[in-house]
Enzyme design. Sequence first.
Site, PDB file in Angstrom:
ATOM      1  N   LYS A 125      17.388   9.898  20.095  1.00 13.76           N
ATOM      2  CA  LYS A 125      17.488   8.437  20.200  1.00 13.76           C
ATOM      3  C   LYS A 125      18.228   8.104  21.484  1.00 13.76           C
ATOM      4  CE  LYS A 125      16.459   4.720  17.827  1.00 13.76           C
ATOM      5  NZ  LYS A 125      15.407   4.516  16.805  1.00 13.76           N
ATOM      6  N   ASP A 165      12.670   0.404  20.236  1.00 17.77           N
ATOM      7  CA  ASP A 165      13.509   0.085  19.067  1.00 17.77           C
ATOM      8  C   ASP A 165      13.985  -1.349  19.333  1.00 17.77           C
ATOM      9  OD1 ASP A 165      14.897   1.567  16.600  1.00 17.77           O
ATOM     10  OD2 ASP A 165      16.437   0.312  17.492  1.00 17.77           O
TER      11      ASP A 165
HETATM   12  P1  NDP Z   1      13.251  -6.191  17.638  1.00 14.54           P
HETATM   13  O1  NDP Z   1      14.159  -6.206  18.794  1.00 14.54           O
HETATM   14  O2  NDP Z   1      11.794  -6.413  17.836  1.00 14.54           O
HETATM   15  O3  NDP Z   1      13.735  -7.260  16.549  1.00 14.54           O
HETATM   16  C1  NDP Z   1      15.000  -7.196  15.961  1.00 14.54           C
HETATM   17  C2  NDP Z   1      15.176  -8.407  15.103  1.00 14.54           C
HETATM   18  O4  NDP Z   1      16.331  -8.261  14.302  1.00 14.54           O
HETATM   19  C3  NDP Z   1      15.363  -9.674  15.905  1.00 14.54           C
HETATM   20  O5  NDP Z   1      14.846 -10.771  15.205  1.00 14.54           O
HETATM   21  C4  NDP Z   1      16.870  -9.761  16.025  1.00 14.54           C
HETATM   22  O6  NDP Z   1      17.377 -11.072  16.236  1.00 14.54           O
HETATM   23  C5  NDP Z   1      17.292  -9.252  14.676  1.00 14.54           C
HETATM   24  N1  NDP Z   1      18.595  -8.635  14.801  1.00 14.54           N
HETATM   25  C6  NDP Z   1      18.967  -7.626  15.597  1.00 14.54           C
HETATM   26  N2  NDP Z   1      20.261  -7.379  15.482  1.00 14.54           N
HETATM   27  C7  NDP Z   1      20.715  -8.279  14.604  1.00 14.54           C
HETATM   28  C8  NDP Z   1      21.982  -8.534  14.074  1.00 14.54           C
HETATM   29  N3  NDP Z   1      23.061  -7.825  14.439  1.00 14.54           N
HETATM   30  N4  NDP Z   1      22.086  -9.526  13.155  1.00 14.54           N
HETATM   31  C9  NDP Z   1      21.008 -10.249  12.778  1.00 14.54           C
HETATM   32  N5  NDP Z   1      19.772 -10.058  13.278  1.00 14.54           N
HETATM   33  C10 NDP Z   1      19.633  -9.076  14.168  1.00 14.54           C
HETATM   34  O7  NDP Z   1      13.506  -4.789  16.908  1.00 14.54           O
HETATM   35  P2  NDP Z   1      12.596  -3.996  15.867  1.00 14.54           P
HETATM   36  O8  NDP Z   1      11.869  -4.959  14.998  1.00 14.54           O
HETATM   37  O9  NDP Z   1      11.848  -2.982  16.615  1.00 14.54           O
HETATM   38  O10 NDP Z   1      13.705  -3.233  15.023  1.00 14.54           O
HETATM   39  C11 NDP Z   1      14.260  -3.753  13.811  1.00 14.54           C
HETATM   40  C12 NDP Z   1      14.851  -2.616  12.988  1.00 14.54           C
HETATM   41  O11 NDP Z   1      13.795  -1.680  12.672  1.00 14.54           O
HETATM   42  C13 NDP Z   1      15.918  -1.772  13.675  1.00 14.54           C
HETATM   43  O12 NDP Z   1      16.829  -1.326  12.690  1.00 14.54           O
HETATM   44  C14 NDP Z   1      15.150  -0.569  14.218  1.00 14.54           C
HETATM   45  O13 NDP Z   1      15.991   0.544  14.399  1.00 14.54           O
HETATM   46  C15 NDP Z   1      14.175  -0.368  13.084  1.00 14.54           C
HETATM   47  N6  NDP Z   1      12.966   0.386  13.397  1.00 14.54           N
HETATM   48  C16 NDP Z   1      12.139   0.035  14.419  1.00 14.54           C
HETATM   49  C17 NDP Z   1      10.985   0.747  14.674  1.00 14.54           C
HETATM   50  C18 NDP Z   1      10.022   0.351  15.726  1.00 14.54           C
HETATM   51  O14 NDP Z   1       8.966   0.979  15.809  1.00 14.54           O
HETATM   52  N7  NDP Z   1      10.281  -0.677  16.527  1.00 14.54           N
HETATM   53  C19 NDP Z   1      10.640   1.940  13.879  1.00 14.54           C
HETATM   54  C20 NDP Z   1      11.535   2.208  12.779  1.00 14.54           C
HETATM   55  C21 NDP Z   1      12.657   1.446  12.577  1.00 14.54           C
HETATM   56  P3  NDP Z   1      17.592 -11.631  17.730  1.00 14.54           P
HETATM   57  O15 NDP Z   1      16.231 -12.037  18.179  1.00 14.54           O
HETATM   58  O16 NDP Z   1      18.529 -12.757  17.557  1.00 14.54           O
HETATM   59  O17 NDP Z   1      18.191 -10.509  18.524  1.00 14.54           O
HETATM   60  O1  2IT Z   2      13.529   4.243  14.438  1.00 11.63           O
HETATM   61  C1  2IT Z   2      12.390   4.614  14.781  1.00 11.63           C
HETATM   62  O2  2IT Z   2      11.754   5.429  14.102  1.00 11.63           O
HETATM   63  C2  2IT Z   2      11.804   4.045  15.998  1.00 11.63           C
HETATM   64  N1  2IT Z   2      12.432   3.191  16.610  1.00 11.63           N
HETATM   65  C3  2IT Z   2      10.471   4.530  16.482  1.00 11.63           C
HETATM   66  C4  2IT Z   2      10.614   5.802  17.270  1.00 11.63           C
HETATM   67  C5  2IT Z   2       9.365   6.295  17.954  1.00 11.63           C
HETATM   68  O3  2IT Z   2       9.507   7.304  18.666  1.00 11.63           O
HETATM   69  O4  2IT Z   2       8.285   5.730  17.805  1.00 11.63           O
END
Ligand code: NDP
Ligand code: 2IT
Length: 451
Positions: A125, A165
């Site tokens: 990561k 992420d």
């Molecule tokens: P994005 O940046 O696309 O979206 C994150 C969202 O969560 C935004 O709406 C953001 O609000 C909100 N957010 C972030 N931090 C906070 C906080 N401290 N309090 C409240 N709201 C918050 O990220 P992702 O959708 O990609 O990721 C979301 C979660 O999913 C994370 O935990 C990530 O690790 C996990 N994840 C992501 C994957 C991926 O493929 N992208 C895969 C597996 C897991 P704001 O717009 O105000 O910042």
């Molecule tokens: O938390 C996760 O699994 C991710 N943000 C996706 C990682 C990836 O390599 O696609």
Amino acid sequence: MEYISKALGEINEKNREQPEFLQAVKEVLESVSPALERYPEFRKAKVVERLAEPDRVIIFRVPWVDRNGEVQVNRGFRVQFSNAIGPYKGGLRFHPSVNLGIIKFLGFEQIFKNALTTLPIGGGKGGADFDPKGKTDIDIMNFCHSFMRELRRHIGENIDVPAGDIGVGSKEIGYLYGYYKKISGEHTGVLTGKSPEWGGSFIRPEATGYGLVYFVAEMLAARGIDLKGKTVAVSGAGNVAQYAAEKAMQLGARVITLCDSEATIVDEGGIDSDKLEFVKELKNIRRGRIKEYADRFPASCIIGRSVWEAVREGGIKVDVALPCATQNEITSEDASALVKNGCVCVGEGANMPSTPEAIAVFKENNILYGPGKAANAGGVAVSALEMAQNSMRLTWSREKVNRRLIEIMKEIHRSILSAAREYDLKGDYASGANIAGFVKVARAMVSQGVV
Ligand code: NDP
Ligand code: 2IT
């Protein structure tokens, strides 16, 4: 188990300043003790002690020039945790809260998640304490180019393959990839989450959210429940939340919430595809705030509250909870309120969104609790399919990738329940996921000797 408490004591001692990392390690180690009892060779090979120490940690300066010509300096990270079963694989997070402990917790979880996907990928990561909020495209490009100027020394299609992420989506991947290609002169699968027009996989943007809902549908089906007609609360409004909401809607659920770090919206009428298009445009293109949803559609907007606080304070009835924002967003009070209001299933789209106390509440109340390392593994799984397509110089259709994603999520579900059965854990998805992932990695480590 005494062995585990001794190991945990030493890990705590060495990583005092990293509470999220220690939380993630404790959660895994406490549930894998039956596997350590069964396989003395894991203890002899010091698998636990070795897994808690990353292969390497890279911390670097990211200097860049902003749109006003001012020099800015951020801190960049890449933690290469374990390549026991494949090249290091895991996302990059750009958020002001990023520090070593956060990246290590994410990298540690990624090892077991990636093992569960059935595909040959190790765990890593990275990220930076860069805040994308209020930045222009020029700022973001300059930052990404500077970040890659250093990161490129440490990655490679067979070494370490980053992706997105929080704060890293297709735009950032584009800038990062462009710079890597310029410097290396190579067009290889060194990053995933690329645009399908230049080497990305179809369905990668959708994969985490869709995979989450496929997994949740499997958990519900195991208890004879249909997602259709259920009321679903989703937190977040980013990549994972958008596609989790989309798939839940497609399967006939009523999705009533979204949030960002400023506010929560509750739409009792249910979010539909037009409203979701508005959210995608708002968040992905305009980079606006979720409160605008309530200006446009009949919905309540609660400033300064998470989805779970809004649900708790409003006494809102929810059947299924899909936390898709960030770590530790669901407290034990939130969890108790969810249980009281009829929630039967929690599927974690985010990484570690439930505090240990919240997890305890879910377990005590026999809630179907799908931990992130299983429920959100669809994203990294399709990343691994992107790597496969890049190696073969092929592009698979949307239908083919989606079919593979469904199969993978079903297989993860099956392997977790089978581990839970084998260790007499009665449908405990959290322990089943930890054991199934851990045993696969531990076996690889034992086979490869002390490295
Ligand atoms: P994005 O940046 O696309 O979206 C994150 C969202 O969560 C935004 O709406 C953001 O609000 C909100 N957010 C972030 N931090 C906070 C906080 N401290 N309090 C409240 N709201 C918050 O990220 P992702 O959708 O990609 O990721 C979301 C979660 O999913 C994370 O935990 C990530 O690790 C996990 N994840 C992501 C994957 C991926 O493929 N992208 C895969 C597996 C897991 P704001 O717009 O105000 O910042
Ligand atoms: O938390 C996760 O699994 C991710 N943000 C996706 C990682 C990836 O390599 O696609």
